[in-house]
Design an enzyme around this catalytic site. Structure first.
Site, short mmCIF file in Angstrom:
data_model
loop_
_atom_site.label_atom_id
_atom_site.label_comp_id
_atom_site.label_asym_id
_atom_site.label_seq_id
_atom_site.Cartn_x
_atom_site.Cartn_y
_atom_site.Cartn_z
N ASN A 9 -0.33 124.06 8.70
CA ASN A 9 -0.30 124.10 10.17
C ASN A 9 -1.34 123.10 10.66
OD1 ASN A 9 -0.34 124.67 12.87
ND2 ASN A 9 -1.45 126.61 12.66
N TRP A 10 -0.84 121.97 11.17
CA TRP A 10 -1.77 120.90 11.58
C TRP A 10 -2.37 121.13 12.97
CZ3 TRP A 10 0.79 115.62 9.88
CH2 TRP A 10 0.64 115.47 8.49
N LYS A 11 -1.91 122.15 13.66
CA LYS A 11 -2.44 122.43 15.01
C LYS A 11 -2.40 121.14 15.84
CE LYS A 11 -5.30 125.85 12.81
NZ LYS A 11 -6.14 126.99 13.06
N HIS A 99 1.79 132.29 16.38
CA HIS A 99 0.46 132.04 15.81
C HIS A 99 -0.60 132.64 16.73
CE1 HIS A 99 -3.12 129.90 14.50
NE2 HIS A 99 -2.49 129.71 13.35
N GLU A 101 -3.32 131.59 17.81
CA GLU A 101 -3.85 130.70 18.86
C GLU A 101 -2.89 130.65 20.04
OE1 GLU A 101 -4.55 127.37 16.28
OE2 GLU A 101 -6.19 128.47 15.35
N GLU A 171 -2.09 136.74 9.09
CA GLU A 171 -3.25 135.90 9.39
C GLU A 171 -4.27 136.75 10.15
OE1 GLU A 171 -2.32 131.51 9.14
OE2 GLU A 171 -1.96 132.08 11.21
N GLY A 177 -9.94 129.64 10.73
CA GLY A 177 -10.86 128.58 11.12
C GLY A 177 -12.32 128.99 11.09
N SER A 217 -8.47 130.52 6.47
CA SER A 217 -9.48 129.81 5.66
C SER A 217 -9.09 129.69 4.18
CB SER A 217 -10.86 130.47 5.81
OG SER A 217 -11.29 130.39 7.16
N GLY A 238 -4.47 125.97 7.67
CA GLY A 238 -4.84 125.15 8.82
C GLY A 238 -5.73 123.99 8.40
N GLY A 239 -7.03 124.14 8.62
CA GLY A 239 -8.00 123.07 8.41
C GLY A 239 -7.85 122.33 7.09
#
Ligand code: PEP
Length: 253
Positions: A9-11, A99, A101, A171, A177, A217, A238-239
């Site tokens: 997930n590149w956000k 998601h 976010e 999640e 994150g 994470s 993600g990150g």
């Protein structure tokens, strides 16, 4: 045996040029003679703007492209929105729905998750539905209730027959994150709750086949321990998915 799925997930990161650069470096790493390369299903979810660049760059490879969101209406005056047919038209196969976010910053609710899930499966996209508790809910002992409610409402009036491709991502919001990861046991316990809820909504046979990813994470250093849990069928990253080497080592855990 459920085939594992590792999704990025590149956000809101990367331009089309940066997307092309990523695939240039990433694809050889997950398609080589290495025993673990290309073993599992791999999906990369960039922003809408980079979908076409990603689809073109990944063509003919073992990597599928997903979107991070969609809107459920077929067309109309919905400024800024993109629907399932549009995603399919550019070669997208997967879509992340709900998601945290989007729930936290953009008003996503259990009901809109349900509408998005129905439109994704109706169109033939593979939905990755995200659920998870916030820290206060975990500390108050409400994790089970939250996961059950989110699943029940997401699956409302969705038929098992149509939902065959469904993927759920657990999640925990406190792990996204933050560098804090659920222990493999915590994740496995949460996955068992989600699987039980899926069994109630869709039947045991469906639930046994349902893939449940862990997200929060995930890094090269913890991927192996998480992926070794029988209940964990993959990861939503993600990150650590933004860097080709780091994401490749997660894929190869
Ligand atoms: C995510 O965005 O779904 C996620 C799990 O992020 P991170 O890996 O950065 O915690």
């Amino acid at each position: 045996m459920r085939k594992k799925l590792i999704a990025a997930n590149w956000k809101m990161y990367k331009t089309p040029d940066q997307t092309r650069d990523f695939f240039h470096d990433f694809l050889p790493l997950v398609h080589g003679p290495d025993r673990n390369a290309g073993r599992d299903e791999i999906v990369v979810c960039p922003t809408y703007l980079c979908l076409e660049a990603a689809v073109t760059a990944a063509k003919g490879s073992n990597v599928a492209i997903g979107a991070q969101n969609l809107y459920w209406e077929k067309e109309g005056a919905f400024t800024g929105e993109v629907n399932a047919a549009m995603l399919l038209a550019v070669g997208v196969t997967h879509v992340i729905i709900g998601h945290s976010e989007r729930r936290q910053y953009f008003g996503e609710t259990d009901d809109t998750v349900n509408l998005k899930l129905k439109s994704a499966i109706e169109a033939g996209l593979i939905p990755i539905v995200c659920v998870g508790e916030v820290l206060e809910e975990r500390e108050a002992g409400l994790t089970d209730d939250v996961l059950r409610r989110q699943c029940l409402r997401a699956f409302h009036k969705v038929s098992a027959k149509k939902a065959v491709s469904l993927v759920v991502a657990y999640e925990p919001v406190w792990a996204i994150g933050t560098g804090k990861t659920a222990t493999p046991q915590m994740a496995a316990d949460a996955h068992a709750i989600i699987r039980a809820e899926a069994a109630e909504s869709f039947g045991q046979e469906f639930a046994d086949k349902l893939r449940i990813l862990y997200g929060g994470s995930v890094k090269p250093e913890n991927a192996h321990a998480l992926m070794s849990e029988e209940e964990i069928d993959g990861a939503l990253v993600g990150g650590a998915s933004l860097d080709p080497k780091s994401f490749a080592s997660i894929v190869k855990y």
